[in-house]
Design a protein around this motif. Structure first.
Motif, PDB file in Angstrom:
ATOM      1  N   PHE A  32       0.715  -1.249   0.071  1.00  0.00           N
ATOM      2  CA  PHE A  32      -0.083  -0.111   0.094  1.00  0.00           C
ATOM      3  C   PHE A  32       0.954   1.334  -0.119  1.00  0.00           C
ATOM      4  O   PHE A  32       2.112   1.197   0.149  1.00  0.00           O
ATOM      5  N   ASN A  33       0.150   2.347  -0.147  1.00  0.00           N
ATOM      6  CA  ASN A  33       0.968   3.939  -0.257  1.00  0.00           C
ATOM      7  C   ASN A  33       1.972   3.647  -1.152  1.00  0.00           C
ATOM      8  O   ASN A  33       3.149   4.257  -1.074  1.00  0.00           O
ATOM      9  N   CYS A  34       1.791   3.230  -2.405  1.00  0.00           N
ATOM     10  CA  CYS A  34       3.014   2.971  -3.326  1.00  0.00           C
ATOM     11  C   CYS A  34       2.350   3.510  -4.782  1.00  0.00           C
ATOM     12  O   CYS A  34       2.444   2.715  -5.514  1.00  0.00           O
TER      13      CYS A  34
ATOM     14  N   ASN B 284       7.855   8.115  -5.627  1.00  0.00           N
ATOM     15  CA  ASN B 284       8.904   9.180  -5.925  1.00  0.00           C
ATOM     16  C   ASN B 284      10.171   8.464  -5.760  1.00  0.00           C
ATOM     17  O   ASN B 284      11.248   9.042  -5.523  1.00  0.00           O
ATOM     18  N   GLY B 285      10.203   7.138  -6.583  1.00  0.00           N
ATOM     19  CA  GLY B 285      11.532   6.463  -6.707  1.00  0.00           C
ATOM     20  C   GLY B 285      12.075   5.811  -5.369  1.00  0.00           C
ATOM     21  O   GLY B 285      13.028   5.247  -5.499  1.00  0.00           O
ATOM     22  N   LEU B 286      11.255   5.756  -4.153  1.00  0.00           N
ATOM     23  CA  LEU B 286      11.719   4.944  -3.249  1.00  0.00           C
ATOM     24  C   LEU B 286      11.738   3.674  -3.436  1.00  0.00           C
ATOM     25  O   LEU B 286      12.688   2.884  -2.561  1.00  0.00           O
ATOM     26  N   TYR B 287      10.875   3.028  -4.194  1.00  0.00           N
ATOM     27  CA  TYR B 287      10.652   1.652  -4.468  1.00  0.00           C
ATOM     28  C   TYR B 287      10.998   1.391  -5.733  1.00  0.00           C
ATOM     29  O   TYR B 287      10.513   2.010  -6.447  1.00  0.00           O
ATOM     30  N   GLU B 288      11.668   0.237  -5.989  1.00  0.00           N
ATOM     31  CA  GLU B 288      11.628  -0.171  -7.648  1.00  0.00           C
ATOM     32  C   GLU B 288      11.679  -1.613  -7.712  1.00  0.00           C
ATOM     33  O   GLU B 288      12.070  -2.477  -6.901  1.00  0.00           O
TER      34      GLU B 288
END
Length: 589
Positions: free
Chosen positions: A310-312, A332-336
């Motif tokens: 969530f929140n992604c 914003n690029g936090l997860y890939e």
């Protein structure tokens, strides 16, 4: 190498739907089987069901693979054999945990896929299904009804569970009140409804060939009928007031003003016969999602418990990489995340907003045109909770007819926005709540308005039109926020005048983007119908083998449905469609 999407366009089968006189089709599931169906989905006024004849359905199934895949029975049952994968489980990213995303994920797991993740921008499941506790029970900010029974995949999945019931008379039996306080008689109201019914029954073929908007079509035909009125009991001014209110109600069906909706495009929508307003009793639409996931006391999200993030919100999708993979970046690029396939189920509103920024490389032109051309609009709900019920037991609500002078006066006041509220209605299992519906350009203004101003506007209307009743101040209020929420930017799709001008449909939106594989695993065999939905005899031989090409980006969601757009069952069907597409790609016979 990207397989240019215009190849698909050139080889698509052009389905020419023969014009049908819908006034000659019997509606077997109608309350009165002797009455005729007509081409419309005007269910808040008329208990009608549009039904395709069996011969016509057969012709379309033979020529239109989108329908054959979207058919609930085919989508749910066409590939029951387990998948036989001879190498590592492919990594599949699904963007969006709404009805389309969840149905795609559960169907893929049923087929044996395990390496699945769902990225959801909100902090909840459901997408445009959003059930919340309020008043004495729950309310649905978004989808609230199962629309029809026969051929409706949602209804077919839950019909044995006794979780649905008819909404009853609420949207069929209500008062029409003019702004001067006059209440139309039932005789007058029924006569006006009959006038509209006759227009739609007698001019169905005209609407199919009409070049303008649905609003223009209704106004022109209504002008002809009103001009020939010999019934002295129908006041012409009242008739036009009724039509304007009717247009607002229909705007809630299409999520846009009638002047933006294509008259010809109305025929693209296929109604499932049966009760059009089935509600979820005291549980809300979220109950369906939990049934879909197999939720239980131990696992709130059932089989998807460990697969939801969530929140992604997704910012960027890189596809057509040299290694045949895709990269999805969110927050914003936090997860890939790297994936073999990405199933995109975000709303059409989000696709429109992020058309240029989300996809790298840019989408092919035909896909862009579909995203730009298909219509997408919004509708608003205002729930008012009162300390007690101030209306009679048998009263279901009312719609508002504005006199021209009164409307001009209203537009010069701070309450001008309430012009687009077309009615107040009772809510099942909520004895102290009234629901107001709002459409048009004021929906976004409403969503950004302070609650006290919303309450003041609603109370102005209630006390003006129901002047004979003593109405208390509401205790609480809840307002939907679909248009202002950046994760939705609206409610649902429709066929717009721009759709017609650009000659685009859900077919172009639903087509996957295909890449050429950098190298072919020696153990992967060729399947002549693995990833394409059209008959192989219509495709170049070089594009027919799954070992050469792979669907890297797949698209699902209600807007991708050819004939069930704007509905939950259309979204579910689209999720199944894309799951089946991947099954066909990997399944080797």
């Amino acid at each position: 190498m990207v397989l240019e999407e215009n190849i698909f366009i050139r080889i698509q089968i052009k389905v020419k739907i023969k014009k049908t006189n819908f006034s000659q089709q019997k509606c077997k599931t109608s309350a009165n089987p002797n009455k005729m169906c007509f081409c419309s989905f005007f269910h808040k006024y008329f208990r009608k069901s549009k039904r395709k004849s069996k011969s016509r359905i057969s012709r379309l199934i033979a020529n239109d693979s989108a329908f054959s895949i979207e058919s609930s029975l085919v989508a749910a049952k066409s590939s029951l054999m387990p998948i036989r994968m001879t190498y590592d489980d492919p990594r599949i990213i699904i963007i969006g945990a709404g009805a389309a995303g969840l149905s795609c994920a559960t169907k893929l797991m049923e087929f044996g896929f395990e390496n699945i993740s769902i990225l959801e921008a909100e902090n909840r499941i459901g997408g445009r299904i959003h059930t919340q506790q309020f008043g004495d029970n729950v309310i649905d900010f978004g989808a609230q009804w199962v629309h029809g029974q026969e051929g409706n995949v949602v209804y077919e999945m839950v019909q044995q569970n006794d979780c649905l019931e008819t909404t009853g008379e609420i949207y069929y039996t209500f008062e029409c009140i003019r702004s001067n306080g006059e209440v139309l008689t039932k005789e007058t109201t029924n006569r006006l409804k009959e006038m509209l019914r006759n227009i739609l029954e007698n001019h169905a073929e005209d609407m199919f060939s009409f070049k303008g908007s649905f609003g223009d079509f209704l106004s022109e035909r209504f002008q002809e009928v009103v001009g020939s009125l010999s019934d002295s009991k129908i006041n012409e001014e009242v008739a036009w007031e009724f039509l304007e209110n009717f247009k607002k109600i229909e705007s809630s069906e299409t999520a846009s003003g009638m002047d933006e909706v294509s008259a010809k495009g109305i025929h693209d929508y296929w109604q499932c016969p049966g009760d059009y307003l089935l509600n979820w009793k005291d549980k809300g639409y979220v109950r369906f999602l939990h049934m879909l996931m197999g939720s239980n006391e131990e696992y709130h999200f059932g089989q998807l418990e460990e697969r939801l993030k969530f929140n992604c919100p997704v910012d960027q999708i890189q596809w057509n990489l040299d290694n045949g993979k895709a990269i999805v970046r969110c927050a914003n690029g936090l997860y890939e995340y790297e994936a073999d396939h990405v199933v995109i189920t975000v709303s059409l509103g989000v696709l429109k907003e992020k058309l240029e920024s989300m996809f790298h490389p840019p989408l092919p032109l035909q896909k862009k045109l579909a995203i730009v051309g298909l219509g997408y609009g919004s509708v608003g709900k205002i729930f008012l909770e009162f300390p007690n019920r101030f209306w009679p037991e048998n009263w279901y609500g009312f719609t508002m007819l504005w006199l021209k002078k009164d409307l001009e006066d209203l537009q010069r006041t701070p309450y001008e926005w309430v012009e687009e509220i077309f009615g107040f209605y009772c809510v099942n299992y909520q004895p102290r709540i009234l629901l107001a519906w709002i459409v048009g350009s004021y929906v976004l203004k409403l969503e950004n308005m302070p609650e006290d101003q919303v309450i003041a506007g609603c109370m102005y209307l209630l006390r003006r039109f129901l002047w004979q009743w003593e109405i208390p101040e509401p205790l609480n209020i809840q307002v939907s926020h679909w248009q202002s929420n950046p994760n939705f930017l609206g409610a649902y799709s429709f066929r717009s005048m721009l759709s017609e001008q650009l000659n685009v449909s859900a077919m172009q939106l639903s087509q996957p983007l295909i890449i050429r594989m950098p190298e072919i695993p020696s153990h992967q065999s060729c399947s002549s119908n693995s990833i394409f939905s059209h008959s192989s005899k219509n495709k170049p031989a070089a594009t027919m083998c799954s070992k050469n090409f792979k669907p890297i980006l797949l698209f699902a969601g209600e807007a991708t449905s050819m004939h069930h757009f704007s509905t939950v069952h259309g979204a579910v069907e689209s999720g199944y469609r894309e799951a089946n597409r991947l099954v066909n790609y990997y399944n080797k016979e």
